[in-house]
Design an enzyme around this catalytic site. Structure first.
Site, PDB file in Angstrom:
ATOM      1  N   ASP A 183       0.783  -1.073   0.155  1.00 22.82           N
ATOM      2  CA  ASP A 183       0.044  -0.050   0.029  1.00 22.82           C
ATOM      3  C   ASP A 183       0.852   1.288   0.029  1.00 22.82           C
ATOM      4  OD1 ASP A 183      -2.481   1.507   0.542  1.00 22.82           O
ATOM      5  OD2 ASP A 183      -1.763   1.830   2.588  1.00 22.82           O
ATOM      6  N   ASP A 200      -0.051   5.164   0.913  1.00 23.51           N
ATOM      7  CA  ASP A 200      -0.192   6.087   1.944  1.00 23.51           C
ATOM      8  C   ASP A 200      -0.332   5.443   3.198  1.00 23.51           C
ATOM      9  OD1 ASP A 200      -0.406   8.636   3.084  1.00 23.51           O
ATOM     10  OD2 ASP A 200      -2.635   8.363   3.023  1.00 23.51           O
TER      11      ASP A 200
HETATM   12  P1  B16 Z   1      -6.806  10.012  -3.943  1.00 21.44           P
HETATM   13  P2  B16 Z   1      -3.583   4.055  -0.141  1.00 21.44           P
HETATM   14  C1  B16 Z   1      -5.898   6.006  -0.101  1.00 21.44           C
HETATM   15  O1  B16 Z   1      -4.331   5.701  -0.354  1.00 21.44           O
HETATM   16  C2  B16 Z   1      -5.610   6.767   1.271  1.00 21.44           C
HETATM   17  O2  B16 Z   1      -5.408   6.064   2.355  1.00 21.44           O
HETATM   18  C3  B16 Z   1      -7.251   7.466   1.121  1.00 21.44           C
HETATM   19  O3  B16 Z   1      -7.264   8.109   2.380  1.00 21.44           O
HETATM   20  C4  B16 Z   1      -7.525   8.180  -0.062  1.00 21.44           C
HETATM   21  O4  B16 Z   1      -8.812   8.641  -0.059  1.00 21.44           O
HETATM   22  C5  B16 Z   1      -7.297   7.221  -1.120  1.00 21.44           C
HETATM   23  O5  B16 Z   1      -6.123   6.766  -1.118  1.00 21.44           O
HETATM   24  C6  B16 Z   1      -7.509   7.795  -2.275  1.00 21.44           C
HETATM   25  O6  B16 Z   1      -6.693   9.060  -2.862  1.00 21.44           O
HETATM   26  O7  B16 Z   1      -7.682  11.153  -3.506  1.00 21.44           O
HETATM   27  O8  B16 Z   1      -5.362  10.451  -4.095  1.00 21.44           O
HETATM   28  O9  B16 Z   1      -7.223   9.344  -5.001  1.00 21.44           O
HETATM   29  O10 B16 Z   1      -3.665   3.893   1.577  1.00 21.44           O
HETATM   30  O11 B16 Z   1      -4.771   3.057  -0.640  1.00 21.44           O
HETATM   31  O12 B16 Z   1      -2.395   4.208  -0.698  1.00 21.44           O
HETATM   32 MG    MG Z   2      -2.792   3.248   3.179  1.00 25.56          MG
END
Ligand code: B16
Ligand code: MG
Length: 220
Positions: free
Chosen positions: A9, A11
């Protein structure tokens, strides 16, 4: 070998932009007069932008919003979020992360990113992380977000490795569920590690090395 690939993953695992997500959603919510706090923000981990908005709107008491209005809100949030991302540099990735990725690469494991974020490529470029990975599966390439297993199954497909030979590393409960539903082994990092729902819980990122080593008999 039992494990041939590790899918990370982005973030909350490889780096941390959750503060930026929080600040961007907070600014938007304040502008619209919607209550939003750190606790609600926790529920947005690993969840798509659109689903995040639906969670935030649980506290919205105004007239029903049209799809266009919702799109304007997610676009605005993303604009604020990307202005924070623009400040990121390679120094935003911990040394522990880089040395662990290098050790796995040196031992010939295939590495991929499996992220819900549509900003994945931008973040990987800003932090100089892209070169560590053989494949990237992200929010721009899938129809269903975590806890659906699609993003991890696509990563395995891009790597040409069977799901049962993959280990997923995740910080969100939704992501651990997605990894399990994909038929993969799971390791939890950060918040998800406190929930004791994964096959392994990591205190430090480099704890991954003995775990992968045990699965494969490779001394890492
Ligand atoms: P975006 P991951 C996720 O990343 C985040 O944890 C989540 O908080 C966010 O809403 C989602 O990505 C979408 O992100 O707005 O940049 O498309 O943890 O799956 O890497
Ligand atoms: Mg994450």
């Amino acid at each position: 070998m039992d494990t041939e690939a590790v899918i990370f993953d982005l973030d909350g695992v490889l780096l941390h932009t959750d503060r930026f997500h929080y600040l961007a959603w907070k600014q938007l919510s304040d502008e619209k007069g919607i209550y939003f706090d750190e606790e609600i923000n926790q529920r947005l981990r690993g969840v798509s932008r659109e689903q995040s908005l639906e969670i935030i709107l649980e506290r919205y008491g105004g007239p029903a919003l049209t799809p266009e209005e919702k799109k304007q809100m997610t676009d605005k949030k993303n604009e604020i979020y990307r202005s924070f991302l623009g400040q990121m540099t390679p120094a935003d990735v911990a040394d522990d992360v880089r040395t662990t990725l290098l050790a796995l690469r040196k031992a010939d494991f295939r590495l991929a990113v499996g992220s819900s974020s549509k900003n994945t490529r931008f973040i990987l470029d800003k932090t100089d992380l892209a070169g560590y990975f053989d494949a990237v599966s992200d929010g721009t390439m899938i129809r269903r977000t975590k806890p659906d297993p699609e993003v991890f199954l696509l990563a395995a497909e891009l790597l040409a490795i069977r799901p049962e030979k993959c280990l997923v590393v995740e910080d969100a409960a939704a992501g651990i569920e997605a990894g399990k539903r994909a038929g993969m082994k799971t390791a939890a990092f950060g918040d998800a590690a406190k929930l004791r729902i994964a096959d392994h819980d990591l205190n430090r990122f480099s704890d991954l090395l003995p775990i992968v080593g045990n699965y494969t008999g490779v001394n890492l």
